[in-house]
Design a protein around this motif. Structure first.
Motif, short mmCIF file in Angstrom:
data_model
loop_
_atom_site.label_atom_id
_atom_site.label_comp_id
_atom_site.label_asym_id
_atom_site.label_seq_id
_atom_site.Cartn_x
_atom_site.Cartn_y
_atom_site.Cartn_z
N THR A 110 -8.43 -10.06 -3.58
CA THR A 110 -7.82 -8.81 -3.17
C THR A 110 -6.43 -9.12 -2.63
O THR A 110 -6.29 -10.01 -1.80
N ILE A 111 -5.44 -8.36 -3.10
CA ILE A 111 -4.06 -8.59 -2.70
C ILE A 111 -3.45 -7.27 -2.25
O ILE A 111 -3.54 -6.26 -2.96
N ALA A 112 -2.82 -7.27 -1.08
CA ALA A 112 -2.09 -6.09 -0.61
C ALA A 112 -0.76 -6.04 -1.33
O ALA A 112 -0.04 -7.04 -1.40
N LEU A 113 -0.44 -4.90 -1.90
CA LEU A 113 0.82 -4.72 -2.62
C LEU A 113 1.87 -4.12 -1.70
O LEU A 113 1.53 -3.37 -0.77
N PRO A 114 3.13 -4.41 -1.94
CA PRO A 114 4.18 -3.81 -1.11
C PRO A 114 4.29 -2.31 -1.36
O PRO A 114 3.83 -1.80 -2.40
N ASP A 115 4.89 -1.60 -0.43
CA ASP A 115 5.11 -0.16 -0.59
C ASP A 115 6.07 0.08 -1.75
O ASP A 115 6.89 -0.76 -2.08
N GLY A 116 5.94 1.24 -2.35
CA GLY A 116 6.87 1.63 -3.41
C GLY A 116 6.42 1.26 -4.80
O GLY A 116 7.19 1.38 -5.75
N VAL A 117 5.18 0.82 -4.96
CA VAL A 117 4.67 0.46 -6.29
C VAL A 117 4.05 1.68 -6.94
O VAL A 117 3.29 2.42 -6.32
#
Length: 151
Positions: A110-117
């Protein structure tokens, strides 16, 4: 002054290996080297960005695309699947292992993605054991050139 420093007693590799094993058993979820994930995490992942997208490369040798499941929800990327044990893949008889680093069974990352994707436009391609996931940035998050006007 530094002469004694260079003569310090460095443990033998077997002593160090034993100590490393003890630490791994005491703190199984702690990273034991310079990697950003615990030892044995599968699959290994590289993540980077361009001006247009976030790119995630998943290294899953020996797995076919249909053995992997990929989902994105609330800016969290989840990759899961099942990998058969090495002995079962090759039809070899079971044997006693002294060290076994390749596991078989279910896995999940599980990977947290940056905002704005923009997760609605996510794409994934698999080739030669590498899955490339392209997550475009929303238009308002992309850098844009601002023209400077003379006053």
């Amino acid at each position: 002054m530094f002469g004694d420093f260079w003569r310090t007693n460095v443990p033998k590799s077997s002593d160090f290996d034993w100590f490393q094993q003890v630490l791994d058993e005491m703190f199984p979820s702690a990273a034991s080297d310079i990697r950003s994930v615990p030892r044995g995490a599968f699959p290994m992942i590289n993540m980077g960005r361009t001006d247009d997208a976030i790119l995630v490369y998943v290294f899953a040798p020996g797995l076919k695309a249909e053995q992997l499941e990929l989902s994105v929800q609330d800016n969290v990327l989840t990759l899961s699947g099942t990998r058969e044990p090495a002995a079962a893949e090759n039809g070899r008889p079971q044997r006693a292992y002294y060290r076994r680093e390749r596991f078989g069974g279910e896995f999940s990352r599980t990977i947290a993605l940056p905002d704005g994707v923009d997760t609605e436009r996510a794409e994934a391609r698999a080739a030669h054991g590498v899955v490339e996931i392209r997550l475009p940035k929303r238009e308002e998050m992309k850098p844009r050139r601002v023209e400077i006007k003379a006053a």
